[in-house]
Design a protein around this motif. Structure first.
Motif, PDB file in Angstrom:
ATOM      1  N   UNK A 247       0.833  -1.207   0.000  1.00 35.99           N
ATOM      2  CA  UNK A 247       0.000   0.000   0.000  1.00 35.99           C
ATOM      3  C   UNK A 247       0.864   1.253   0.000  1.00 35.99           C
ATOM      4  N   UNK A 248       1.867   1.261   0.855  1.00 35.73           N
ATOM      5  CA  UNK A 248       2.758   2.422   0.953  1.00 35.73           C
ATOM      6  C   UNK A 248       3.515   2.651  -0.349  1.00 35.73           C
ATOM      7  N   UNK A 249       4.131   1.615  -0.870  1.00 35.42           N
ATOM      8  CA  UNK A 249       4.938   1.749  -2.089  1.00 35.42           C
ATOM      9  C   UNK A 249       4.056   2.130  -3.274  1.00 35.42           C
ATOM     10  N   UNK A 250       2.889   1.490  -3.388  1.00 33.55           N
ATOM     11  CA  UNK A 250       1.979   1.829  -4.476  1.00 33.55           C
ATOM     12  C   UNK A 250       1.526   3.271  -4.398  1.00 33.55           C
ATOM     13  N   UNK A 251       1.241   3.731  -3.173  1.00 34.80           N
ATOM     14  CA  UNK A 251       0.845   5.124  -2.977  1.00 34.80           C
ATOM     15  C   UNK A 251       1.979   6.077  -3.347  1.00 34.80           C
ATOM     16  N   UNK A 252       3.207   5.737  -2.943  1.00 32.41           N
ATOM     17  CA  UNK A 252       4.356   6.575  -3.257  1.00 32.41           C
ATOM     18  C   UNK A 252       4.629   6.633  -4.762  1.00 32.41           C
ATOM     19  N   UNK A 253       4.473   5.501  -5.436  1.00 30.64           N
ATOM     20  CA  UNK A 253       4.682   5.474  -6.887  1.00 30.64           C
ATOM     21  C   UNK A 253       3.651   6.353  -7.585  1.00 30.64           C
ATOM     22  N   UNK A 254       2.389   6.290  -7.130  1.00 33.43           N
ATOM     23  CA  UNK A 254       1.349   7.136  -7.721  1.00 33.43           C
ATOM     24  C   UNK A 254       1.602   8.608  -7.401  1.00 33.43           C
ATOM     25  N   UNK A 255       2.031   8.879  -6.174  1.00 37.58           N
ATOM     26  CA  UNK A 255       2.292  10.252  -5.745  1.00 37.58           C
ATOM     27  C   UNK A 255       3.415  10.892  -6.552  1.00 37.58           C
ATOM     28  N   UNK A 256       4.438  10.096  -6.886  1.00 41.58           N
ATOM     29  CA  UNK A 256       5.589  10.630  -7.622  1.00 41.58           C
ATOM     30  C   UNK A 256       5.385  10.584  -9.138  1.00 41.58           C
ATOM     31  N   UNK A 257       4.235  10.144  -9.574  1.00 43.80           N
ATOM     32  CA  UNK A 257       3.943  10.118 -11.006  1.00 43.80           C
ATOM     33  C   UNK A 257       3.739  11.537 -11.510  1.00 43.80           C
ATOM     34  N   UNK A 258       4.159  11.798 -12.731  1.00 42.24           N
ATOM     35  CA  UNK A 258       3.988  13.134 -13.311  1.00 42.24           C
ATOM     36  C   UNK A 258       2.529  13.425 -13.642  1.00 42.24           C
ATOM     37  N   UNK A 260      -1.327  14.034 -13.113  1.00 52.19           N
ATOM     38  CA  UNK A 260      -2.107  14.612 -12.020  1.00 52.19           C
ATOM     39  C   UNK A 260      -3.182  13.658 -11.503  1.00 52.19           C
ATOM     40  N   UNK A 261      -3.688  12.774 -12.361  1.00 56.17           N
ATOM     41  CA  UNK A 261      -4.710  11.830 -11.915  1.00 56.17           C
ATOM     42  C   UNK A 261      -4.118  10.765 -10.988  1.00 56.17           C
ATOM     43  N   UNK A 262      -2.870  10.400 -11.234  1.00 55.17           N
ATOM     44  CA  UNK A 262      -2.178   9.478 -10.329  1.00 55.17           C
ATOM     45  C   UNK A 262      -1.934  10.169  -8.995  1.00 55.17           C
ATOM     46  N   UNK A 263      -1.521  11.437  -9.042  1.00 55.02           N
ATOM     47  CA  UNK A 263      -1.284  12.185  -7.806  1.00 55.02           C
ATOM     48  C   UNK A 263      -2.573  12.314  -7.000  1.00 55.02           C
ATOM     49  N   UNK A 264      -3.682  12.568  -7.691  1.00 52.67           N
ATOM     50  CA  UNK A 264      -4.965  12.651  -6.992  1.00 52.67           C
ATOM     51  C   UNK A 264      -5.301  11.314  -6.339  1.00 52.67           C
ATOM     52  N   UNK A 265      -5.090  10.230  -7.066  1.00 56.04           N
ATOM     53  CA  UNK A 265      -5.360   8.906  -6.506  1.00 56.04           C
ATOM     54  C   UNK A 265      -4.567   8.667  -5.234  1.00 56.04           C
ATOM     55  N   UNK A 266      -3.306   9.122  -5.224  1.00 51.96           N
ATOM     56  CA  UNK A 266      -2.447   8.930  -4.050  1.00 51.96           C
ATOM     57  C   UNK A 266      -2.944   9.751  -2.862  1.00 51.96           C
ATOM     58  N   UNK A 267      -3.251  11.037  -3.079  1.00 58.56           N
ATOM     59  CA  UNK A 267      -3.716  11.873  -1.970  1.00 58.56           C
ATOM     60  C   UNK A 267      -5.102  11.440  -1.488  1.00 58.56           C
ATOM     61  N   UNK A 268      -5.937  11.015  -2.420  1.00 52.62           N
ATOM     62  CA  UNK A 268      -7.251  10.486  -2.058  1.00 52.62           C
ATOM     63  C   UNK A 268      -7.100   9.248  -1.172  1.00 52.62           C
ATOM     64  N   UNK A 269      -6.180   8.375  -1.548  1.00 50.05           N
ATOM     65  CA  UNK A 269      -5.888   7.151  -0.794  1.00 50.05           C
ATOM     66  C   UNK A 269      -5.369   7.495   0.606  1.00 50.05           C
ATOM     67  N   UNK A 270      -4.409   8.418   0.680  1.00 48.97           N
ATOM     68  CA  UNK A 270      -3.833   8.789   1.974  1.00 48.97           C
ATOM     69  C   UNK A 270      -4.871   9.426   2.883  1.00 48.97           C
ATOM     70  N   UNK A 271      -5.682  10.310   2.316  1.00 52.10           N
ATOM     71  CA  UNK A 271      -6.692  10.988   3.129  1.00 52.10           C
ATOM     72  C   UNK A 271      -7.679   9.989   3.728  1.00 52.10           C
ATOM     73  N   UNK A 272      -8.100   9.016   2.939  1.00 55.72           N
ATOM     74  CA  UNK A 272      -9.077   8.037   3.415  1.00 55.72           C
ATOM     75  C   UNK A 272      -8.512   7.208   4.565  1.00 55.72           C
ATOM     76  N   UNK A 273      -7.278   6.694   4.388  1.00 51.12           N
ATOM     77  CA  UNK A 273      -6.671   5.862   5.427  1.00 51.12           C
ATOM     78  C   UNK A 273      -6.362   6.676   6.681  1.00 51.12           C
ATOM     79  N   UNK A 274      -5.887   7.907   6.489  1.00 51.68           N
ATOM     80  CA  UNK A 274      -5.552   8.730   7.652  1.00 51.68           C
ATOM     81  C   UNK A 274      -6.805   9.132   8.429  1.00 51.68           C
ATOM     82  N   UNK A 275      -7.862   9.462   7.717  1.00 43.95           N
ATOM     83  CA  UNK A 275      -9.105   9.816   8.401  1.00 43.95           C
ATOM     84  C   UNK A 275      -9.648   8.640   9.215  1.00 43.95           C
TER      85      UNK A 275
END
Length: 357
Positions: A247-258, A260-275
């Motif tokens: 989960x962490x590595x997949x999120x980081x790979x999406x976050x570091x993608x150029x 913007x839709x991958x970046x959104x997926x990563x922040x969306x994922x992080x926000x859900x788990x953190x909440x």
């Protein structure tokens, strides 16, 4: 296969079992000689062999195996009383060979060093640190959601074909591995599963085939989930078996993608788990933070919830329980709950590397 060969294979099972349990006590050894030694060679060979094929060879192999099992049962069902020793031995041999192949080709990664150790991260974090991180993640998720939709009440929809999304995953790994070389990824072997309907019934978004090293994605899940889900399964491919680590590595790979839709997926994922974790620790803070989330992001969450709710079935709890027991048997004491342990890695990685400015 001669009777002597069958007996030798049968005798090897307890030896294998004991050997694996011993190796599990030496994660540094597994990390050095298997996860960073033998496994990358095996993994790359399989990805080169099967990666270019547009459909899942692993799913084809499972289909053939299923047909052979049904055929064997049909041919031997009436003979069970008179030849039960032979039938039990045949079954035991298949289990023994499968057990050996699973651990040789992928499964020993369950016993490698925990990722927080190899990344030299803390394991614990305070509620204050969690809340601070969640606030920044939500702010970033809101910014990207608005940047894409120009309306904070509109959910994000990815305008790419599935094949385009899968092709784009490599960019994220390339960028992330420039900072963390241990996550270098080559020779992509990422496909939608032929059994996506069955995965939906089971309640799974994807899986790694340990025998062909193909990453499988459930093509029926909401499309905005594809970037992180695909990157998660690729993390399994490069040898990270633990679900929280993938989960962490997949999120980081999406976050570091150029993209913007991958970046959104990563922040969306992080926000859900953190909440979710904030809710577990401090429900009042959860209610406050939830109100700061754009309703467009909440609509994406509702989309996922509606998808899984519409596919509820009596078999799903059984599949979840089985997978939970499988994870517990393979060095993940939290079982299926280990997926959520990603928050610890995210918060502590941010403490060290400022993940979210």
């Amino acid at each position: 296969m001669t009777k002597r060969t069958k007996l030798l294979i049968a005798v090897s099972f307890p030896i294998q079992f004991i050997a694996i349990k011993i190796l599990a006590s030496y994660p540094a050894f597994v990390e050095t000689y298997y996860s960073n030694g033998l496994y990358p060679i095996i993994s790359k060979i399989f990805r080169v062999i099967f990666g270019w094929i547009p459909f899942s060879m692993g799913d084809i192999f499972y289909t053939i195996a299923g047909i052979l099992i049904i055929r064997y049962i049909y041919k031997n069902f009436r003979l069970f009383r008179t030849e039960f020793k032979r039938i039990l031995l045949d079954t035991y041999i298949v289990i023994t060979i499968t057990y050996f192949a699973f651990h040789l080709l992928w499964g020993m990664n369950y016993y490698r060093l925990p990722l927080y150790k190899s990344l030299e991260l803390d394991r614990k974090y305070s509620t204050e640190e969690l809340v601070n991180f969640t606030e920044r993640v939500i702010a970033k998720a809101n910014t990207i959601q608005y940047q894409i939709t120009q309306n904070d009440t509109v959910k994000v929809e990815i305008p790419y074909k599935t094949s385009e999304i899968l092709d784009k995953t490599g960019n994220g790994y390339e960028n992330f591995s420039a900072k963390q070389p241990q996550f270098t990824f080559t020779h992509r072997s990422l496909k939608t599963s032929l059994y996506s309907s069955f995965l939906t019934v089971m309640g799974f978004s994807g899986y790694i085939n340990p025998f062909t090293n193909e990453a499988q994605i459930n093509r029926k899940i909401p499309v905005y989930k594809f970037p992180v889900t695909a990157s998660h399964e690729e993390a399994h491919q490069i040898g990270f078996s633990a679900e929280n680590e993938a989960n962490f590595i997949g999120c980081m790979a999406a976050l570091h993608n150029d993209d913007i839709y991958f970046q959104y997926g990563a922040y969306n994922f992080m926000a859900w788990h953190c909440l979710r974790e904030v809710h577990n620790r401090n429900p009042e803070e959860y209610e406050r933070l939830k109100l700061t989330l754009h309703s467009g992001i909440q609509k994406n969450y509702d989309e996922v919830r509606a998808f899984w709710t519409s596919h509820k079935n009596p078999l799903k709890p059984m599949f979840k329980f089985t997978f939970d027991q499988f994870l517990k048997a393979n060095n993940q004491s939290g079982g299926i709950l280990s997926y959520s342990y990603v928050v610890s890695l995210l918060v502590n990685y941010d403490k060290k590397h400022t993940l979210v400015p």
